[in-house]
Design a protein around this motif. Sequence first.
Motif, short mmCIF file in Angstrom:
data_model
loop_
_atom_site.label_atom_id
_atom_site.label_comp_id
_atom_site.label_asym_id
_atom_site.label_seq_id
_atom_site.Cartn_x
_atom_site.Cartn_y
_atom_site.Cartn_z
N TRP A 21 0.81 -1.22 0.00
CA TRP A 21 0.00 0.00 0.00
C TRP A 21 0.84 1.27 0.00
O TRP A 21 0.33 2.34 -0.34
N GLN A 24 1.16 3.33 -3.41
CA GLN A 24 -0.07 4.05 -3.74
C GLN A 24 -0.20 5.32 -2.91
O GLN A 24 -0.49 6.39 -3.42
N THR A 34 -6.28 11.58 -6.99
CA THR A 34 -7.02 10.45 -6.42
C THR A 34 -8.18 10.02 -7.31
O THR A 34 -9.05 9.28 -6.87
N ILE A 37 -8.98 6.35 -7.51
CA ILE A 37 -9.18 5.66 -6.23
C ILE A 37 -10.68 5.58 -5.94
O ILE A 37 -11.39 6.57 -5.98
N THR A 41 -14.49 1.27 -2.13
CA THR A 41 -13.62 0.09 -2.05
C THR A 41 -12.63 0.23 -0.90
O THR A 41 -12.45 -0.71 -0.12
N TYR A 42 -11.99 1.37 -0.79
CA TYR A 42 -11.03 1.59 0.29
C TYR A 42 -11.72 1.60 1.65
O TYR A 42 -11.17 1.09 2.64
N VAL A 75 -3.73 2.74 4.41
CA VAL A 75 -5.08 2.69 3.85
C VAL A 75 -5.91 3.87 4.36
O VAL A 75 -6.61 4.53 3.58
N ILE A 78 -4.71 6.97 2.62
CA ILE A 78 -5.24 7.05 1.26
C ILE A 78 -6.70 7.53 1.30
O ILE A 78 -7.09 8.39 0.49
N ILE A 79 -7.48 7.03 2.24
CA ILE A 79 -8.87 7.50 2.37
C ILE A 79 -8.91 8.98 2.69
O ILE A 79 -9.69 9.75 2.10
N LYS A 82 -8.01 10.92 -0.35
CA LYS A 82 -9.14 10.90 -1.30
C LYS A 82 -10.18 11.93 -0.87
O LYS A 82 -10.71 12.66 -1.71
#
Length: 86
Positions: A21, A24, A34, A37, A41-42, A75, A78-79, A82
Motif C-alpha cells: 500500500w 499508492q 485520487t 481511487i 472500495t477503500y 489505507v 489514502i482515504i 481521497k
Amino acid sequence: MDASLLNFIGVAAAILTTLCWLPQALKIIRTRDTAAISLPTYAAFATGLALWLCYGILLGDWPLIASNVVTLMPVIAIIMLKLQYG
C-alpha cells in the motif's frame, strides 16, 4: 507445525501486505491525484482490516494484530487523501 515457522509465515505475510500500500499512498501524496481511487472500495477494505484487527486482539495473535494495525495506516491515509483531494 512449529510455532516459530507459523510466526515467520505470519510476519512475512504482514510485511508483504503492508508494503504493497505504500507506493499508492506515496504516489497520491506526490501527485495529489485520487481520481482512480474508489472511496467505497477503500472504505470497505479499511472496515475489513479493522475487523481482522479486532479478531486478532480477541485471539491475542500478535502477527495478526501488528499486520492489521500497520496496514490500516496507509489505507486510512489514502482515504483521507481521497477525501481531501477528491
